[in-house]
Design a protein around this motif. Structure first.
Motif, PDB file in Angstrom:
ATOM      1  N   UNK A  52       0.820  -1.206   0.000  1.00 28.72           N
ATOM      2  CA  UNK A  52       0.000   0.000   0.000  1.00 28.72           C
ATOM      3  C   UNK A  52       0.854   1.257   0.000  1.00 28.72           C
ATOM      4  N   UNK A  53       1.902   1.239   0.873  1.00 29.26           N
ATOM      5  CA  UNK A  53       2.764   2.419   0.934  1.00 29.26           C
ATOM      6  C   UNK A  53       3.473   2.607  -0.398  1.00 29.26           C
ATOM      7  N   UNK A  54       3.984   1.446  -0.878  1.00 26.74           N
ATOM      8  CA  UNK A  54       4.701   1.540  -2.161  1.00 26.74           C
ATOM      9  C   UNK A  54       3.816   2.134  -3.240  1.00 26.74           C
ATOM     10  N   UNK A  55       2.572   1.609  -3.279  1.00 21.63           N
ATOM     11  CA  UNK A  55       1.656   2.076  -4.323  1.00 21.63           C
ATOM     12  C   UNK A  55       1.422   3.576  -4.183  1.00 21.63           C
ATOM     13  N   UNK A  56       1.253   4.004  -2.915  1.00 19.36           N
ATOM     14  CA  UNK A  56       1.023   5.417  -2.668  1.00 19.36           C
ATOM     15  C   UNK A  56       2.166   6.263  -3.203  1.00 19.36           C
ATOM     16  N   UNK A  57       3.372   5.822  -2.889  1.00 16.72           N
ATOM     17  CA  UNK A  57       4.543   6.594  -3.327  1.00 16.72           C
ATOM     18  C   UNK A  57       4.691   6.595  -4.837  1.00 16.72           C
ATOM     19  N   UNK A  58       4.342   5.388  -5.383  1.00 16.40           N
ATOM     20  CA  UNK A  58       4.612   5.243  -6.804  1.00 16.40           C
ATOM     21  C   UNK A  58       3.524   5.824  -7.691  1.00 16.40           C
ATOM     22  N   UNK A  59       2.381   6.068  -7.071  1.00 16.36           N
ATOM     23  CA  UNK A  59       1.193   6.397  -7.863  1.00 16.36           C
ATOM     24  C   UNK A  59       1.459   7.455  -8.942  1.00 16.36           C
ATOM     25  N   UNK A  60       2.115   8.554  -8.483  1.00 19.54           N
ATOM     26  CA  UNK A  60       2.302   9.669  -9.402  1.00 19.54           C
ATOM     27  C   UNK A  60       3.165   9.275 -10.605  1.00 19.54           C
ATOM     28  N   UNK A  61       4.309   8.639 -10.265  1.00 19.30           N
ATOM     29  CA  UNK A  61       5.210   8.306 -11.357  1.00 19.30           C
ATOM     30  C   UNK A  61       4.582   7.276 -12.296  1.00 19.30           C
ATOM     31  N   UNK A  62       3.813   6.334 -11.695  1.00 14.77           N
ATOM     32  CA  UNK A  62       3.146   5.313 -12.496  1.00 14.77           C
ATOM     33  C   UNK A  62       2.206   5.934 -13.511  1.00 14.77           C
ATOM     34  N   UNK A  63       1.411   6.902 -13.014  1.00 15.16           N
ATOM     35  CA  UNK A  63       0.439   7.542 -13.899  1.00 15.16           C
ATOM     36  C   UNK A  63       1.174   8.193 -15.061  1.00 15.16           C
ATOM     37  N   UNK A  64       2.286   8.817 -14.717  1.00  9.70           N
ATOM     38  CA  UNK A  64       3.057   9.475 -15.779  1.00  9.70           C
ATOM     39  C   UNK A  64       3.518   8.457 -16.807  1.00  9.70           C
ATOM     40  N   UNK A  65       4.038   7.347 -16.256  1.00  6.26           N
ATOM     41  CA  UNK A  65       4.532   6.316 -17.160  1.00  6.26           C
ATOM     42  C   UNK A  65       3.413   5.789 -18.042  1.00  6.26           C
ATOM     43  N   UNK A  66       2.259   5.572 -17.358  1.00  2.00           N
ATOM     44  CA  UNK A  66       1.116   5.039 -18.106  1.00  2.00           C
ATOM     45  C   UNK A  66       0.712   6.012 -19.196  1.00  2.00           C
ATOM     46  N   UNK A  67       0.730   7.317 -18.818  1.00  2.00           N
ATOM     47  CA  UNK A  67       0.320   8.332 -19.783  1.00  2.00           C
ATOM     48  C   UNK A  67       1.278   8.347 -20.961  1.00  2.00           C
ATOM     49  N   UNK A  68       2.546   8.156 -20.656  1.00  2.00           N
ATOM     50  CA  UNK A  68       3.498   8.191 -21.769  1.00  2.00           C
ATOM     51  C   UNK A  68       3.523   6.846 -22.498  1.00  2.00           C
ATOM     52  N   UNK A  69       2.745   5.887 -21.997  1.00  2.00           N
ATOM     53  CA  UNK A  69       2.668   4.581 -22.659  1.00  2.00           C
ATOM     54  C   UNK A  69       3.874   3.721 -22.360  1.00  2.00           C
ATOM     55  N   UNK A  70       4.652   4.046 -21.344  1.00  2.93           N
ATOM     56  CA  UNK A  70       5.852   3.264 -21.068  1.00  2.93           C
ATOM     57  C   UNK A  70       5.899   2.830 -19.599  1.00  2.93           C
ATOM     58  N   UNK A  71       4.839   2.175 -19.164  1.00  3.21           N
ATOM     59  CA  UNK A  71       4.828   1.669 -17.792  1.00  3.21           C
ATOM     60  C   UNK A  71       5.738   0.447 -17.747  1.00  3.21           C
ATOM     61  N   UNK A  72       6.583   0.382 -16.741  1.00  3.98           N
ATOM     62  CA  UNK A  72       7.436  -0.800 -16.682  1.00  3.98           C
ATOM     63  C   UNK A  72       6.722  -1.872 -15.867  1.00  3.98           C
ATOM     64  N   UNK A  73       7.052  -3.121 -16.200  1.00  2.00           N
ATOM     65  CA  UNK A  73       6.365  -4.244 -15.566  1.00  2.00           C
ATOM     66  C   UNK A  73       6.580  -4.241 -14.058  1.00  2.00           C
ATOM     67  N   UNK A  74       7.791  -3.847 -13.622  1.00  2.00           N
ATOM     68  CA  UNK A  74       8.065  -3.942 -12.185  1.00  2.00           C
ATOM     69  C   UNK A  74       7.511  -2.770 -11.374  1.00  2.00           C
ATOM     70  N   UNK A  75       6.729  -1.896 -12.010  1.00  2.00           N
ATOM     71  CA  UNK A  75       6.090  -0.849 -11.219  1.00  2.00           C
ATOM     72  C   UNK A  75       4.950  -1.436 -10.385  1.00  2.00           C
ATOM     73  N   UNK A  76       4.620  -2.677 -10.644  1.00  4.02           N
ATOM     74  CA  UNK A  76       3.596  -3.353  -9.840  1.00  4.02           C
ATOM     75  C   UNK A  76       4.268  -4.463  -9.034  1.00  4.02           C
ATOM     76  N   UNK A  77       4.003  -4.461  -7.737  1.00  3.49           N
ATOM     77  CA  UNK A  77       4.564  -5.516  -6.896  1.00  3.49           C
ATOM     78  C   UNK A  77       3.416  -6.301  -6.270  1.00  3.49           C
TER      79      UNK A  77
END
Lengths: 371, 503
Positions: A52-77
């Motif tokens: 949960x904490x990880x997701x919280x911290x990562x949320x912003x960067x993940x969204x950016x990655x998703x928006x740019x179409x380049x989400x990395x597989x390991x952004x999800x644990x």
């Protein structure tokens, strides 16, 4: 005393065999050592907290990655094992594909991927099970296009709506085509079938009403004004056999299912229900139904889906993991062995495909089945 | 061809293959013996593990599970009157009475010898005649399936016990139960009452567990089985199979094995139908003094050689036509596919060495099954030593878990319990349970194919006499019923005479 001990040992052994087998239709995709479960669970709980904490911290960067179409597989644990529900029996092509994809997720995330064959009610049983699970990217299901398009039309109890789910990606899509056996009926092409139909009722092989091959042929013969009736079976492989055995005149099936018969020369594909002509068989170009004047276009499609409320970032990460895995030699080998030609389009494409098919199925239902 | 076989043999004779085949046989026998568990479940559970294995040992292990489980089903049928698998339903008709007579080991030995014989014949048919047999299978259309199903249903006449009318009512109930779910011809739902779990129909195995195991448990609660309990403990000292038994049953075993192999090769049939047909045939040929239904050894030999005779033969349409004949074959299809074997007409030319290794392996599996069974049965027969109270309690738990395992659904447990109650009441008024099983197995085949046949003929019933194979089955059905009726009277008279002479 000795007897009692033996009886108890036998009983214990039988019960142990039972517990070891666990869930009937569930086949674990990996070997988990006995006794690992409890520890794993504790670890899982811990992981969830961290997650949960990880997701919280990562949320912003993940969204950016998703928006740019380049989400990395390991952004999800993942905090727990993957549970992939398959509404088809073990051993079928969708099941085999699910196992290959499960293998990839397992390799990428180090968590087991359990394939859970929950058959019945056109996928509604598996979907109900998915709805009952927590909205998480590890809770997945392999769906088929008919579960949202045809099944709800034919069985009003099945009120599955695609709005309740999020689509990860497509897994496989195949063209449906119409096959005849020239050796039995003398028919070699569509014109031949039309000619035959002038003096005969066309008996075709299909699954029961509510299945894709039944609908496609009903629409085709309906539009062509040909008098036809279905002999039903529980699988397209049996329909093709019925054509080869001379028990029916024609049948619809996927291109891969007909491949061996076509190569052997027993069956001939006379049209394909797609936008483009089919050139996958050597030396044959199969014309589209559209080019012959009948607007019937349909692709069989299986896809991976999860609950609607699952974090889109995590879904994007899983999609990326599958794409990455599809580039590996291991995937290529497994896919080649299973004659699996992957179509890993994204969730949006899947959604669009289903929506298009939905409209066509509704029209077919209203025109040919309600009457 | 010679080169292919040589390459196949080189692929086959490895220590790894021997170990995995043995593991497969062992797992199969255990899964088959536990009520509710079956070979398909074992294969599904082990399928993912085999993806990491080499092709030949993987396929040998999975097919070995299939063979082992078909034999294993007879163990619980004989010892506790509960068929471990659908295919063992006919075995208990004479198997359990043998056990009650204090001959459990003899019955189990017979089942083992018959299973191995049936398995061997089936494996040889698969090895040598697969393409020829598949040519016959390809000609089977809806009318032939319908006629075959009617032929199978005629067996009700021989398993109805005292009253044919009651047998027919039981059979009718079985057919009616099988209509629940999505209709395979119209796609509409029948008797589902809006319950999604009923869309797939009522599960045969759940009914089977209810009709045999649960009804029996309820009977035990009433202590009506006290006599049985005391009988069970007095095991005959001469309780083992003799060469004389094998000699006596050999013609029955051979005939039944071929019936099994033929039925198994037709897609959509399977061991259950084969074993009932073989039982029927053995009963028809009964000699004076042979009392079927009361512990006749031929009544174990016939269904067991037939259901194992159907096993390897089920692979014939799978390998040559790509059509899985039954649910196990469908799961095995996944295993073949994952190992890169494209089943269908070209399989033998494209993957000859691997396929022949597996096929010859199937023959060897039968021999291994025989040797393993020989030792395992000594352990299994001790189930009869378990105090009945304890055994009853264990069985209820095992059956509930087994019923749940069928489709991961508690619905099947309720179905089992419900039909346990129904069967108990039916037994009280002398309704035989076996026809329910027959009705459930054959009802859907008969119904769907009757309707499809009439679609093919445009509504004309003459289609059933115009097609030679179909006509042959219909004639056979009538002949069998007449012979059975005649034989029954004759046998009863002969038995009476025999008994008088004995006295």
């Amino acid at each position: 005393m000795k007897r009692k001990m033996l009886a108890l040992a036998m009983a214990g052994w039988m019960v142990f065999s039972l517990t070891a087998c666990g869930n009937g239709q569930t086949a674990p995709a990996t070997t988990a050592a006995p006794g690992e479960t409890a520890t794993e669970k504790a670890a899982d709980n811990k992981d969830t907290g961290e997650q949960e904490t990880q997701t919280g911290e990562k949320e912003e960067s993940d969204t950016k990655e998703a928006a740019s179409g380049a989400v990395s597989a390991d952004s999800f644990a993942p905090a727990k094992d993957f549970n992939i529900r398959v509404p088809f029996a073990a051993g079928g092509s969708a099941d085999t594909i699910a196992r290959i994809i499960g293998q990839g997720l397992q390799k990428t995330y180090g968590k087991s991927a359990v394939i859970n064959n929950l058959t019945g009610a056109n996928g509604a049983i598996a979907a109900t099970d998915l709805n009952g699970a927590k909205a998480d990217a590890t809770e997945l299901m392999v769906g088929g296009i008919a579960m949202f398009t045809l099944a709800p039309l034919f069985n009003k109890d099945l009120n599955l709506s695609m709005d309740d789910y999020q689509f990860v990606c497509s897994l496989v899509s195949e063209d449906q085509m119409l096959f005849v056996a020239p050796g039995n009926s003398g028919i070699e092409d569509w014109a031949g079938l039309e000619e035959y139909a002038k003096n005969n009722r066309v008996i075709y092989g299909a699954n029961a009403p509510g299945g894709a091959t039944h609908m496609l042929q009903t629409m085709l013969f309906g539009e062509a004004g040909i008098e036809a009736e279905a002999v039903t079976s529980d699988g397209s492989a049996k329909d093709l056999l019925a054509v080869a055995g001379g028990n029916v005149v024609c049948a619809a099936a996927t291109s891969s299912l007909g491949a061996q018969y076509v190569e052997e020369g027993t069956l001939v594909p006379i049209l394909v229900f797609s936008e483009e002509p089919y050139t996958g068989y050597e030396g044959i170009e199969v014309p589209t139904a559209k080019s012959l004047g009948y607007d019937v276009v349909f692709k069989t499609c299986n896809f991976l889906m999860t609950q609607k409320d699952t974090s889109p970032e995590n879904v994007a990460a899983i999609y990326q993991a599958i794409l990455d895995y599809s580039e590996t030699d291991e995937f290529r080998e497994l896919a080649a062995n299973a004659s699996y030609i992957p179509d890993l389009s994204d969730g949006e494409t899947v959604e669009k495909t289903i929506r298009d098919a939905e409209a066509m199925c509704q029209e077919a239902y209203d025109t040919y089945y309600v009457k | 061809m010679g080169q292919v076989i040589a390459a196949a043999l080189a692929n086959l004779f490895t220590v790894q293959n021997l170990i995995f085949t043995n593991i497969g046989i062992f797992i199969g026998i255990i899964f088959g013996a536990i009520p509710g568990m079956n070979g398909n479940l074992a294969i599904t559970v082990l399928l993912p593990f085999t993806f990491q294995m080499d092709t030949v040992p993987a396929l040998l292990m999975l097919t070995a599970i299939f063979f082992g489980s078909n034999f294993g089903g007879s163990i619980s049928a004989i010892l506790i009157n509960t068929p471990g698998t659908n295919a063992a339903a006919a075995t208990l008709i004479d198997g359990y009475p043998m056990c009650k007579k204090g001959q459990p080991q003899r019955a189990l030995d017979m089942a083992l010898v018959a299973s191995a014989t049936g398995g061997l014949i089936s494996a040889f048919c698969l090895l040598f005649f697969a393409p020829q047999i598949s040519k016959i299978a390809i000609t089977f259309g809806s009318p032939e399936y319908f006629a075959l199903a009617i032929f199978g249903l005629s067996v009700i006449a021989s398993v109805s016990g005292k009253s044919l009318v009651k047998g027919l009512i039981s059979g009718g109930l079985g057919i009616l139960l099988a209509t629940a779910g999505i209709d395979s011809v119209s796609g509409l739902t029948r008797f589902t009452f809006g319950n999604l779990r009923l869309y797939n129909g009522i599960k045969m195995l759940a009914v089977l567990l209810g009709v045999y195991a649960i009804a029996q448990m309820i009977g035990r609660l009433n202590r009506t089985e006290e006599v049985v309990v005391s009988e069970l403990k007095e095991i005959d000292k001469e309780d083992h199979i003799t060469i004389k038994d094998v000699k006596k049953t050999m013609p029955t075993m051979l005939k039944s094995s071929f019936i099994g192999a033929f039925i198994g090769a037709i897609p959509g049939t399977g061991g259950a139908i084969a074993s009932f047909l073989a039982y029927n045939e053995a009963k028809r040929c009964a000699k004076p003094g042979e009392e079927f239904g009361k512990g006749e050894i031929k009544g174990v030999a016939a269904p067991e050689s037939a259901n194992n005779g159907a096993t390897a033969a089920t692979l014939i349409p799978l390998l040559t036509l790509g059509i899985p004949g039954d649910v196990v074959a469908a799961t095995l299809l996944g295993a073949f596919t994952m190992h890169g074997l494209v089943v269908g007409p070209k399989l033998f030319s494209s993957s000859g060495p691997v396929v022949y290794a597996v096929l010859i392996g199937c023959v060897i599996s039968q021999l291994l099954m025989f040797f393993q069974g020989k030792y395992l049965l000594k352990v299994f027969v001790r189930i009869t030593h378990i105090p009945q109270d304890l055994l009853t309690a264990i069985l209820v738990v095992v059956c509930c878990a087994g019923a749940f395992a069928i489709g991961s659904s508690e619905m099947d447990v309720y179905v089992m319990l419900f039909f346990g109650g129904v069967a108990y009441l039916m037994q009280k008024v002398d309704f035989p349970p076996v026809p329910i099983v027959l009705g459930m197995v054959l009802g859907p085949t008969a119904e769907a194919n009757l309707r499809n046949s009439l679609v093919m003929s445009g509504g004309s019933w003459s289609i059933f006499v115009r097609r030679p194979v179909c006509l042959a089955f219909i004639i056979l059905t009538f002949v069998l019923i007449v012979l059975l009726k005649k034989g029954d009277t004759k046998q009863r008279k002969a038995t009476d005479r025999f008994m008088k002479e004995e006295e």
